[in-house]
Scaffold this motif. Sequence first.
Motif, PDB file in Angstrom:
ATOM      1  N   ASP A 190     -15.396 -60.817  -9.540  1.00 42.10           N
ATOM      2  CA  ASP A 190     -14.290 -60.346 -10.376  1.00 42.10           C
ATOM      3  C   ASP A 190     -12.998 -60.213  -9.569  1.00 42.10           C
ATOM      4  N   PHE A 191     -13.118 -59.942  -8.276  1.00 45.50           N
ATOM      5  CA  PHE A 191     -11.931 -59.786  -7.438  1.00 45.50           C
ATOM      6  C   PHE A 191     -11.144 -61.090  -7.335  1.00 45.50           C
ATOM      7  N   ILE A 192     -11.820 -62.232  -7.529  1.00 49.25           N
ATOM      8  CA  ILE A 192     -11.121 -63.516  -7.531  1.00 49.25           C
ATOM      9  C   ILE A 192     -10.149 -63.572  -8.701  1.00 49.25           C
ATOM     10  N   TYR A 193     -10.596 -63.119  -9.868  1.00 46.60           N
ATOM     11  CA  TYR A 193      -9.734 -63.107 -11.056  1.00 46.60           C
ATOM     12  C   TYR A 193      -8.499 -62.254 -10.800  1.00 46.60           C
ATOM     13  N   VAL A 194      -8.675 -61.120 -10.126  1.00 47.36           N
ATOM     14  CA  VAL A 194      -7.533 -60.219  -9.846  1.00 47.36           C
ATOM     15  C   VAL A 194      -6.499 -60.935  -8.988  1.00 47.36           C
ATOM     16  N   HIS A 195      -6.938 -61.607  -7.925  1.00 51.23           N
ATOM     17  CA  HIS A 195      -6.008 -62.322  -7.043  1.00 51.23           C
ATOM     18  C   HIS A 195      -5.321 -63.470  -7.774  1.00 51.23           C
ATOM     19  N   ILE A 196      -6.068 -64.198  -8.604  1.00 48.23           N
ATOM     20  CA  ILE A 196      -5.482 -65.305  -9.356  1.00 48.23           C
ATOM     21  C   ILE A 196      -4.474 -64.793 -10.371  1.00 48.23           C
ATOM     22  N   ASN A 197      -4.802 -63.702 -11.044  1.00 52.76           N
ATOM     23  CA  ASN A 197      -3.885 -63.119 -12.017  1.00 52.76           C
ATOM     24  C   ASN A 197      -2.601 -62.660 -11.347  1.00 52.76           C
ATOM     25  N   ASN A 198      -2.714 -62.041 -10.174  1.00 53.18           N
ATOM     26  CA  ASN A 198      -1.522 -61.596  -9.432  1.00 53.18           C
ATOM     27  C   ASN A 198      -0.676 -62.775  -8.995  1.00 53.18           C
ATOM     28  N   LEU A 199      -1.325 -63.867  -8.565  1.00 46.90           N
ATOM     29  CA  LEU A 199      -0.593 -65.058  -8.154  1.00 46.90           C
ATOM     30  C   LEU A 199       0.138 -65.669  -9.339  1.00 46.90           C
ATOM     31  N   ARG A 200      -0.503 -65.735 -10.485  1.00 43.20           N
ATOM     32  CA  ARG A 200       0.138 -66.274 -11.682  1.00 43.20           C
ATOM     33  C   ARG A 200       1.419 -65.510 -12.021  1.00 43.20           C
ATOM     34  N   LYS A 201       1.365 -64.191 -11.873  1.00 39.49           N
ATOM     35  CA  LYS A 201       2.522 -63.356 -12.197  1.00 39.49           C
ATOM     36  C   LYS A 201       3.710 -63.644 -11.288  1.00 39.49           C
TER      37      LYS A 201
END
Length: 224
Positions: A190-201
Amino acid sequence: MKLLIAEDEISLQQSIVTYLEKDGNVCEWASNYEEAIYKVSLYDYDVIILDVNLVTGSGLEVLKQLKKEKKKAGVIIISANNSLSDKLEGLDLGADDYITKPFHLAELNSRIKAVLRRGKFGGDENIVFNEIRVDTGAKSAYIQDKPMTLTRKEYDLLLFFITNKNRVLSKEIIAEHLWGDNSDLADNFDFIYVHINNLRKKLTSEGAKYIKTAYGSGYKFTEE
């Protein structure tokens, strides 16, 4: 970048690991021939630092296995033997560079960066994808020449995506590349999703669309 240090002299091995990790790399290591063969067969690396003599086998046999499996890692041979024949054999088998012991860690680090530039980055420290530019020398990223404020993992993730554009990357591959052996300790990804979401922002609205979710598989960086 993700590196493997295959070196049986433990003090030297750990000195190399400590030095390269301080430069922001993810490092794994192997202390003998069997460990080296196991890791190169199972995982992908950007660069492998490979000792010719690995106590229980030859580093050159590891190199042959790499080429047999068509792995794309850059390879730097290290050896206490300055024999021209050994050097030529290593280079003929597909090694990218050869360095003789003893050597300065700063020189090894420079050679690693040179191998990366020639291999993954086409000889240039700047990688461009549309409006995004990554300066691998300065370890910084820009959108339309405006600097992005990224954490180290966000930078590594963006670079990993761009250098693997149009390829579906599973969460396991992303975690293993960015965190190395430590990723095996995670209960989930799940931590991968957090990093990807932050990068998208932090990307432009158009740039955020480059990161596609491949449902059930992982993620894909593409403009298609």
